[in-house]
Design a protein around this motif. Structure first.
Motif, PDB file in Angstrom:
ATOM      1  N   ARG A  99       0.831  -1.214   0.000  1.00  0.00           N
ATOM      2  CA  ARG A  99       0.000   0.000   0.000  1.00  0.00           C
ATOM      3  C   ARG A  99       0.866   1.266   0.000  1.00  0.00           C
ATOM      4  O   ARG A  99       0.401   2.337  -0.368  1.00  0.00           O
ATOM      5  CB  ARG A  99      -0.944   0.005   1.203  1.00  0.00           C
ATOM      6  N   ALA A 100       2.130   1.123   0.416  1.00  0.00           N
ATOM      7  CA  ALA A 100       3.041   2.270   0.450  1.00  0.00           C
ATOM      8  C   ALA A 100       3.760   2.473  -0.873  1.00  0.00           C
ATOM      9  O   ALA A 100       4.283   3.561  -1.138  1.00  0.00           O
ATOM     10  CB  ALA A 100       4.056   2.108   1.581  1.00  0.00           C
ATOM     11  N   GLY A 101       3.824   1.423  -1.698  1.00  0.00           N
ATOM     12  CA  GLY A 101       4.528   1.536  -2.969  1.00  0.00           C
ATOM     13  C   GLY A 101       4.383   0.269  -3.777  1.00  0.00           C
ATOM     14  O   GLY A 101       3.945  -0.770  -3.273  1.00  0.00           O
ATOM     15  N   ALA A 102       4.768   0.341  -5.029  1.00  0.00           N
ATOM     16  CA  ALA A 102       4.709  -0.817  -5.924  1.00  0.00           C
ATOM     17  C   ALA A 102       5.841  -1.775  -5.591  1.00  0.00           C
ATOM     18  O   ALA A 102       6.970  -1.352  -5.343  1.00  0.00           O
ATOM     19  CB  ALA A 102       4.818  -0.357  -7.373  1.00  0.00           C
ATOM     20  N   LEU A 103       5.540  -3.064  -5.577  1.00  0.00           N
ATOM     21  CA  LEU A 103       6.548  -4.095  -5.367  1.00  0.00           C
ATOM     22  C   LEU A 103       6.877  -4.730  -6.705  1.00  0.00           C
ATOM     23  O   LEU A 103       5.980  -5.130  -7.445  1.00  0.00           O
ATOM     24  CB  LEU A 103       6.037  -5.152  -4.390  1.00  0.00           C
ATOM     25  N   LEU A 104       8.165  -4.810  -7.000  1.00  0.00           N
ATOM     26  CA  LEU A 104       8.616  -5.250  -8.311  1.00  0.00           C
ATOM     27  C   LEU A 104       9.621  -6.387  -8.157  1.00  0.00           C
ATOM     28  O   LEU A 104      10.648  -6.218  -7.490  1.00  0.00           O
ATOM     29  CB  LEU A 104       9.271  -4.059  -9.014  1.00  0.00           C
TER      30      LEU A 104
END
Length: 199
Positions: A89-94
């Protein structure tokens, strides 16, 4: 070392489920490391080798809702733990190798890298790739919640000047990869080297 990351994936994959429980008190150190990066509202930042993405909430807080936060890691199990903890929810995971990032040249304002440098198979080339994705004047934080001596003691070894994080080695390494070392702190409570992307 080679570019075969199988050993890294096996090591971290096997430990992912209990990783956060092993280091429950690292939150304040991560927050301080992120704060030292000097992010601004609206910045785009990468957490390189993010693991379970413990830095992502602090990075999101720093760049605000209009900023971009991406966490990249080579180990799917670590990213799964990050998602289960709600850090997606804090950032995109890649799922990506930081040696070959699927990001545009100059797309980022900064890179945060916790514990990453010891796992880079070709440090000069890999740091050059991090420089590629950061705009000129952008920033890099090489961080660890323990200093070199404290980490060596935890691992049952002695601290060595051969360590890539030793200041006499790190400065030239960064310089050759397109970065300029601007500050260096190696204390028991944390390791933090800050660098600026050269033009």
């Amino acid at each position: 070392m080679t570019d075969d990351h199988t050993h890294v994936q096996e090591f971290f994959g096997a430990r992912a489920a209990g990783w956060d429980a092993r280091f429950p008190d690292d939150g304040p150190a991560y927050a301080a490391g992120v704060a030292a990066l000097g992010l601004r509202r609206g910045d785009a930042v990468l957490d390189a080798g993010c693991g379970t993405a413990r830095a992502l909430p602090a990075l999101r807080e720093a760049v605000g809702p209009a900023g971009t936060v991406v966490g990249a890691d080579l180990t799917a199990e670590m990213l799964d733990v990050a998602a289960r903890a709600g850090r997606d929810r804090a950032g995109a995971l890649l799922l990506a190798d930081v040696a070959r990032l699927p990001l545009r040249t100059g797309a980022l304002d900064a890179v945060f890298a916790a514990g990453l440098i010891a796992h880079l198979p070709q440090p000069a080339e890999n740091l050059r790739e991090l420089a590629r994705v950061v705009r000129p004047g952008g920033r890099l934080a090489l961080f660890h919640p323990l200093g070199r001596a404290a980490l060596a003691a935890r691992q049952g070894r002695t601290v060595s000047d051969d360590d890539l994080r030793a200041e006499p080695r790190l400065g030239p390494l960064l310089s050759g990869a397109g970065w300029r070392l601007v500050s260096y702190a190696d204390e028991d409570a944390r390791f933090l080297a800050l660098a600026v992307r050269q033009d």
